[in-house]
Design a protein around this motif. Structure first.
Motif, short mmCIF file in Angstrom:
data_model
loop_
_atom_site.label_atom_id
_atom_site.label_comp_id
_atom_site.label_asym_id
_atom_site.label_seq_id
_atom_site.Cartn_x
_atom_site.Cartn_y
_atom_site.Cartn_z
N VAL A 102 -7.45 51.00 45.07
CA VAL A 102 -6.40 51.10 43.61
C VAL A 102 -6.28 52.12 42.55
O VAL A 102 -7.25 52.78 41.78
CB VAL A 102 -6.19 49.62 43.01
CG1 VAL A 102 -5.39 49.26 42.33
CG2 VAL A 102 -5.92 48.68 44.35
N LYS A 103 -5.46 52.40 42.50
CA LYS A 103 -4.56 53.43 41.50
C LYS A 103 -4.15 52.87 40.39
O LYS A 103 -3.46 51.79 40.81
CB LYS A 103 -3.30 54.22 42.20
CG LYS A 103 -4.46 55.35 42.96
CD LYS A 103 -2.67 56.41 43.41
CE LYS A 103 -3.55 56.99 44.35
NZ LYS A 103 -2.08 58.33 44.87
N ASP A 104 -4.45 53.16 39.04
CA ASP A 104 -4.27 52.48 37.61
C ASP A 104 -2.13 53.17 37.41
O ASP A 104 -2.42 53.54 38.08
CB ASP A 104 -5.16 53.23 36.44
CG ASP A 104 -5.12 54.42 36.65
OD1 ASP A 104 -4.02 55.25 36.77
OD2 ASP A 104 -5.51 54.82 35.47
N ALA A 105 -2.32 52.60 36.07
CA ALA A 105 -1.07 53.21 36.06
C ALA A 105 -0.39 54.53 35.65
O ALA A 105 0.75 54.72 35.89
CB ALA A 105 -0.32 52.05 34.61
N ASP A 106 -1.42 55.44 35.77
CA ASP A 106 -1.37 56.63 35.86
C ASP A 106 -1.64 57.49 36.83
O ASP A 106 -1.91 58.75 37.07
CB ASP A 106 -2.46 57.44 34.46
CG ASP A 106 -2.47 56.95 33.40
OD1 ASP A 106 -1.03 56.29 32.80
OD2 ASP A 106 -2.95 56.94 32.87
N GLY A 107 -1.99 56.56 38.01
CA GLY A 107 -1.45 56.95 39.59
C GLY A 107 -3.57 57.83 39.66
O GLY A 107 -3.33 58.19 40.49
#
Length: 490
Positions: free
Chosen positions: A59-64
């Motif tokens: 999974v990537k975070d909000a910053d990709g």
């Protein structure tokens, strides 16, 4: 449970010191039973070394960014940190609390971190919230406030939270394995175009059947054995058919996350670079303070009450629960579990908690903390086998998520669905977690509905003050959008 005659306590030597320190003979156990119990617990819960990296690593975070260096899916890195953290904390539980309880990254909690926190902030910020939650719950333990918190939430609503997380975990397993997918005409469909036509899906289905049969036969370590057997099948399928990776959806018939091939090496020195990658208050600058507090509270409630249920259940099975429902060294048990939550965040492995799988060791005769020491040592050794984590495709690990979801779902029998006062909030808690892909949405809906029904029925005095506070926070959480518009913040 038949009584076990306590053997004579060794009077001297290393075995004697072990016996006296862990109260082995006093609790009717032996050194062999403790070692056997520690082995059983490890092999029953070792699947978390594989599952935790797959949940957090894909999974990537909000910053990709991916967890770790941000650019790649660091499966082996997360596996090593998961095993090391579990090993240290489990040994600490055994030595300090002297009970046969093992700890590791909590299933459900890691899903919340991956799918609830990471999409709204950076991984460092998300892990910082885990550390904050651990600090708060540690303070609750040290001040004795845990009793007030425990009594604030109705027992059946706590059960509903666990059941809802179980369904959520099962849905994640079905979706990420490709068995269930998004569709054009309907929200979800079976396989590809309503058909199970790919080799990875075939591997998942066979793996699910293997795991289900092993669990049904109550085989020790059924979940881990299911993952191993399915991984072997996946490797054989890839070697013969050459399926290849999904490549971001370009190859819909490919493996979704990891392509199962034999690794270049099996043993590797654990990489500790994930440790310390957290920002304690960074989330408060990325999202609203109210939302950050709600996230911490959601983690706290889930962690705290899962632990209470686990230690009472496993402790009772081990014959450690007194007539008044208390356990020996309860304060130490809860303190280690609380520290484990913060340690999990500091190690970037998600909140660590006491595992219900500890019951496997108790079933083998474990009664003391020596079994936990054995389990912890095995986790430390597993950290050196982290390269194997890159072999396991999600399709081979996902059946374990589905089965764990089922096991969590079985607690639903504790909810009285003839009493609508608790049944309706429980229902909303359970279904909204998977339906909205959010654990906090389900908990919030359950709390708000429960309070409203109590008020309408003239029973508001039965509500604990803490429950009023939590409900108010959830109301703010659900209405953040309109509030921002009214305040001109959006």
């Amino acid at each position: 449970m038949s009584e076990i005659t306590a053997p004579t306590s060794p009077s001297s030597g290393f075995r004697g010191r072990l016996d006296r320190y862990f109260h082995i003979s006093e609790r009717g156990s032996t050194l062999n039973r403790e070692v056997r119990g520690g082995l059983a617990t490890f092999f029953t819960m070792a699947y978390i070394v594989v599952l935790n990296p797959l949940i957090l690593g894909g999974v990537k975070d909000a910053d990709g960014q991916y967890l770790g260096d941000g650019t790649t899916q660091n499966i082996a890195l997360i596996a090593a940190a998961t095993a090391l953290t579990a090993g240290v904390l489990t040994i600490l539980m055994g030595v300090v609390a002297k009970v046969p309880f093992a700890l590791a990254a909590g299933l459900g909690l890691n899903a919340f971190v991956a799918f609830g926190l990471a999409p709204t902030m950076s991984w460092e910020d998300a892990m910082g919230l885990i550390v904050l939650e651990g600090i708060v719950i540690t303070v609750l333990v040290l001040t004795g406030f845990r009793t007030a918190v425990f009594h604030a939430i109705p027992a059946q609503l706590k059960t509903a939270i666990s059941v809802g997380i179980g369904l959520f975990i099962a849905l994640i397993g079905f979706v990420d394995s490709g068995f269930v997918r998004k569709a054009a005409g309907t929200p979800l469909e079976l396989g590809i175009g309503g058909s199970l036509t790919s080799w990875p899906i075939f591997v998942f289905v066979v793996g699910l059947l293997i795991t289900v049969l092993l669990v049904a036969r109550k085989v020790k370590g059924a979940i881990l054995l299911g993952i191993v057997a399915t991984t072997v099948l996946a490797i054989l399928v890839e070697a013969v058919v050459k399926v290849g990776p999904s490549a971001g959806g370009k190859n819909p018939l490919g493996w979704s996350l990891v392509t199962p091939t034999l690794p270049d090496k099996i043993i590797g020195v654990p990489d500790l670079s994930l440790f310390g990658q957290f920002s304690l208050f960074g989330s408060f600058t990325k999202i609203s303070a109210v939302l950050a507090v709600m996230f911490v509270f959601t983690l706290l409630i889930t962690d705290f009450f899962d632990t209470m249920g686990t230690i009472v259940g496993v402790g009772g099975q081990a014959g450690l629960v007194d007539s008044d429902g208390s356990l020996p060294r309860t304060r130490e048990i809860l303190l280690i579990d609380s520290v484990a939550a913060a340690a999990g965040g500091a190690a970037s492995t998600s909140s660590n908690t006491t595992y219900i799988e500890s019951a496997a060791g108790v079933g083998e005769g474990a009664r003391t903390g020596l079994a936990s020491v054995v389990t912890g040592i095995l986790f430390l050794l597993a950290a050196f086998l982290s390269p194997l984590a890159n072999v396991v495709p999600y399709e081979a690990a996902a059946p374990a998520l589905v089965v764990v979801g089922f096991l969590m779902l079985t607690a639903i029998r504790q909810i009285d669905f003839t009493d609508y006062e608790i049944a309706i909030p429980s229902f909303l808690t359970i279904v909204l977690m998977p339906f909205t892909y959010s654990i906090s949405n389900g908990i919030g809906a359950g709390f708000i509905t429960y309070v409203l029904i109590k008020v309408i029925r003239g029973k508001s005095r039965e509500l604990h003050p803490l429950l009023w506070l939590v409900t108010a926070l959830f109301v703010i959480y659900f209405t953040l959008g309109p509030i921002k518009i009214l305040l001109g913040l959006s």
